[in-house]
Design an enzyme around this catalytic site. Structure first.
Site, mmCIF file in Angstrom:
data_model
loop_
_atom_site.group_PDB
_atom_site.id
_atom_site.type_symbol
_atom_site.label_atom_id
_atom_site.label_comp_id
_atom_site.label_asym_id
_atom_site.label_seq_id
_atom_site.Cartn_x
_atom_site.Cartn_y
_atom_site.Cartn_z
ATOM 1 N N ASP A 255 38.036 35.647 17.705
ATOM 2 C CA ASP A 255 39.286 35.736 18.446
ATOM 3 C C ASP A 255 39.347 37.130 19.080
ATOM 4 O OD1 ASP A 255 41.987 35.028 19.236
ATOM 5 O OD2 ASP A 255 42.625 36.428 17.679
ATOM 6 N N ASP A 257 42.642 39.156 20.585
ATOM 7 C CA ASP A 257 43.787 39.981 20.205
ATOM 8 C C ASP A 257 44.058 39.878 18.709
ATOM 9 O OD1 ASP A 257 44.101 40.546 22.942
ATOM 10 O OD2 ASP A 257 45.287 38.718 23.209
#
Length: 635
Positions: A255, A257
C-alpha cells in the site's frame, strides 16, 4: 531464421585494472568465465546465433578466445574500430555488417532477460527502436526515460537531471532492439556519439518511434570490481533466476499512504509526500532479495477531480526520488482512479461507480499477478488497513497489517493474520522470520495423525498466532485445509476481567471448548460463528468470524490457556508450546500495549500482575507439550 546480436565490446576496463590487470573490459571474469561469454551464451539460448562483436582495445585477446564461435554454437564476426567511435559511432561504422533488425547489448553487462519476448514486443509495437527500461537503485546518475501511456518514449533525460523536476524511476538499461534504418542520415557533432544521448534523441526529432519495454528481469552493468562482486553474489543467491521469466516470481504488494509515506489524507501534491522512517531501507532489502515490489494503491483523488493523472505521476516520481536517494526502488506502481460515490465538485463522472480494482477488490493485485507471473502462495500484501488485508486475502496472497498509518482502524474486515509495527519489521518477517518458522514447523506437519486438533500455547506475545498462521500455510502445502481459532475471542471484556485471579478467570473457556468439540465431532460440513477479540479496544469485535469446516479439516487453536485447560488438552496429542526470549517478548508487549493506549506505568503493573497469576502456570504447561517451537520473529 538467423537473428543477429550486436555486442559493443570495445571498452578499456580502466576501473578493473587494479583487480584484473590490463585486459579488455568484456573479458573480466564473472563466475568462472568472461562476462562476454555469458552474453554470447545467453544470446545463443534465445536463438540469436549470428553475433557481431564491435571491438577495439586488445581485440586480439577477444578474438583469440572466441574465434569463430563454433564452440559456443554461434557464428561470430568482428568489426575492429581503429579508434574509439562511441556506441552510436561504432554502429554507424559497422553498418554494412548489420541486419535490417538487430539486438544491441553492451559487453560489460550481465543479462538474464527473455530476449525473444523483447524482440517480439518491438515488432508488435511497430517501433523503429525498443529500449529495455527498469527502475534501479541509483536513478540520480542514470538516463531516465519518459514514457507515455501507450509505452512509447517521449524523451530521454540524461544525467545530471535538472533540479526541481520530478522524473519517474524508469532507467535506460542499455539493451535495445533496433531497425538498421534508424542509423540513416544520422547527424551529430560529437566526436564519440552515444546511442542514448545522441542517436535516440536525434531519431525522435526525425519522427522515429521508440518503444519502452519495461521489465523486472535482471540486468546489471559491471564496470567496477565492486559491481562484478555484487553480480556474483546475486547469481549465487539465485536472484537473476528469481526475477526471470522461467518460473513464477515472488512479490510484495505495498500500500502507499500510511505504509510507505506518512498518511496526510487525500495527498494532492508532491510536497506532501514524506517517507516514514526506515521505509527506504526496508524496500531496498526487498530489492536485494529477489522479490518484485509493487505498489497497489487506491487513488480516488483522480475521480474526485482533486488531482490529474499527470499530477499523480509527479507524486509518484517524488516517491521514486526519495526511495532512490537511499538506493531503493519499487518495480511498479498500480493505482485505482475510481471512487464509488458522486457529488464532488469537479469530479470525473466516468470514473465514478463500482470497479474491480478499488481495494478491497483484488483487481490491482490480480492484474499484476498475471502480468508478472507471480506466485500468490509465496507473495505478500503489506498495508495499514483491513481493506488492504481483504484485497490480499481475495488475491490469495499472505498479508501483514502494519500499525502505521490507519493501523487497521478502518475495521471494515476481519484480519487474523500477521501484524507488525512497521514496514521494516514486516520485511524482517518476510525475509527471515517466516522462512525460519516454516522450516521449524514442517516436521510437526509431517507427524499429523488421526488428530484434527492442534493446540498452541505459550505466554502472551510469544508468537502463538504467527506459528498458527504458518502452520495453516504448511497444511495447505500438503493439501490439508486448516482453520485457526484464537482463544482470545472468549476473553471477557476488560471491564469484566479481574486481574490477579488467574488465567481461567479472564476467559470463558467452557464455551470455547463446547464449540471446538462440536467441530471435531461433526460428520458433515458445519458452519460456526467464532468471536473475535479487538486487541486495540480490549473487547469483542463488532462482528464474528464465520467459518465453514469440513469433517476432515484441521482445527488449530491458539491462546495463552490452550495447554492449561484440561478439557481441551484431552482432545489431542498435537500440542505445541511457543517459546521466546524474554527480552524480545517484553519489547513486543511494550509495543502492543502502547498501541492500545496504555502508558509505561500501566504496562509495568499489568506485567507484574501477570507474572504472579499467569506466567508460572503457562511455562509449566510447556513441559507437557509434544512440540516446542522457539519463536524468533526477525531472524
Amino acid at each position: 531464421m538467423t537473428r543477429q546480436a550486436v555486442i559493443l565490446a570495445g571498452g578499456f576496463g580502466t576501473r578493473l585494472r587494479a583487480v584484473f590487470g590490463d585486459i579488455p573490459k568484456p573479458m573480466a571474469p564473472l563466475a568462472g568465465k568472461p562476462v562476454l561469454q555469458h552474453l554470447i551464451e545467453h544470446c545463443a539460448h534465445f536463438g540469436f546465433n549470428d553475433i557481431l562483436l564491435l571491438v577495439h582495445h586488445q581485440h586480439e585477446v577477444i578474438s583469440s578466445h572466441f574465434k569463430d564461435g563454433v564452440e559456443l554454437g554461434v557464428r561470430i564476426q568482428y568489426h575492429i574500430e581503429t579508434e574509439p567511435r562511441g556506441t552510436a559511432g561504432a554502429l554507424i561504422e559497422a553498418r554494412s555488417m548489420l541486419d535490417s533488425h538487430f539486438l544491441v547489448l553492451y559487453g560489460d553487462t550481465y543479462v538474464d532477460v527473455d530476449l525473444n519476448a523483447m524482440w517480439y514486443a518491438h515488432f508488435n509495437a511497430g517501433a523503429d527502436a525498443t529500449l529495455l527500461i527498469h527502475p534501479n537503485s541509483h536513478p540520480h546518475d542514470s538516463d531516465i526515460v519518459d514514457v507515455d501511456t501507450a509505452g512509447f518514449v517521449r524523451a530521454i533525460h540524461p544525467y545530471p537531471h535538472p533540479e526541481g523536476v520530478f522524473l519517474r524511476n524508469r532507467v535506460n538499461a542499455a539493451l535495445y532492439v533496433m531497425n538498421r534504418d534508424v542509423l540513416d542520415s544520422f547527424e551529430h557533432s560529437h566526436p564519440k556519439p552515444d546511442i542514448a544521448k545522441h542517436l535516440f534523441p536525434w531519431a525522435m526529432k526525425q519522427g522515429k518511434s521508440l518503444f519502452a519495454y519495461e521489465s523486472v528481469e535482471y540486468i546489471k552493468d559491471m564496470g567496477t570490481p565492486e559491481r562484478i562482486a555484487k553480480v556474483e553474489r546475486d547469481i549465487q543467491a539465485g536472484i537473476p533466476t528469481a526475477l526471470s521469466n522461467r518460473g513464477k516470481r515472488k512479490a510484495v504488494f505495498l500500500d502507499r499512504d500510511g505504509t510507505l509515506n506518512k498518511e496526510v489524507g487525500h495527498l494532492r501534491h508532491p510536497d506532501q509526500l514524506e517517507l516514514m522512517d526506515g521505509v527506504a531501507a526496508a524496500v531496498k532489502r526487498l530489492n536485494q532479495s529477489g522479490y518484485v515490489s509493487i505498489v497497489a494503491t487506491n487513488q480516488p483523488v483522480i475521480a474526485r477531480g482533486d488531482v490529474t493523472v499527470d499530477e499523480l505521476d509527479a507524486i509518484h516520481a517524488k516517491l521514486d526520488i526519495l526511495l532512490g536517494q537511499e538506493g531503493a526502488y519499487v518495480d511498479r506502481i498500480r493505482y485505482c482512479p475510481h471512487h464509488p460515490d458522486s457529488g464532488f465538485p469537479g469530479e470525473i463522472p466516468e470514473l465514478k461507480g463500482p470497479c474491480l480494482c478499488r481495494k478491497p477488490e483484488p483487481g490491482l493485485l490480480m492484474d499484476a499477478i498475471e502480468e508478472f507471473s507471480i506466485d500468490p502462495v509465496t507473495s505478500w500484501m503489506i498495508g495499514d488497513t483491513t481493506t488492504d488485508m481483504e484485497a490480499g486475502r481475495r488475491a490469495g496472497v499472505n498479508t501483514i497489517l502494519l500499525r502505521t498509518g490507519f493501523a487497521g482502524s478502518d475495521r471494515k474486515f476481519l484480519h487474523g493474520g500477521v501484524v507488525m509495527p512497521d514496514l521494516s519489521r514486516a520485511v524482517d518477517w518476510i525475509l527471515e522470520g517466516h522462512p525460519k518458522l516454516s522450516y521449524q514447523i514442517k516436521p510437526i506437519i509431517q507427524e499429523i495423525d488421526s488428530n484434527r486438533l492442534v493446540l498452541i500455547g505459550g505466554l502472551a506475545r510469544s508468537g502463538k498466532s504467527s506459528i498458527a498462521q504458518v502452520m495453516k500455510e504448511q497444511f495447505g502445502i500438503i493439501g490439508r485445509t486448516a482453520h485457526v481459532i484464537c482463544l482470545d475471542g472468549w476473553l471477557h471484556p476488560v471491564t469484566e476481567r479481574p486481574e490477579g485471579r488467574g488465567v481461567f478467570a479472564r476467559f470463558d473457556l467452557s464455551e470455547a471448548t463446547r464449540i471446538i468439540k462440536s467441530l471435531l465431532e461433526a460428520t458433515i460440513s458445519i458452519e460456526v460463528s467464532i468471536p473475535v477479540y479487538d486487541r486495540q479496544y480490549r473487547n469483542k469485535y463488532s462482528h464474528p468470524n464465520l467459518l465453514t469446516i469440513q469433517p476432515t479439516d484441521i482445527v488449530i487453536v491458539e491462546g495463552v490457556p490452550a495447554l492449561l485447560w484440561s478439557e481441551l488438552v484431552s482432545l489431542t496429542t498435537m500440542t505445541v508450546f511457543a517459546e521466546i526470549e524474554e527480552q524480545t517478548r517484553r519489547q513486543r508487549i511494550q509495543e502492543d500495549y502502547h498501541w492500545r493506549g496504555l502508558n509505561d506505568d500501566q504496562i509495568q503493573d499489568l506485567l507484574a500482575t501477570r507474572n504472579i497469576d499467569e506466567t508460572a502456570d503457562v511455562l509449566n504447561s510447556g513441559s507437557t507439550a509434544r512440540f516446542r517451537i522457539p519463536y524468533t520473529p526477525n531472524s
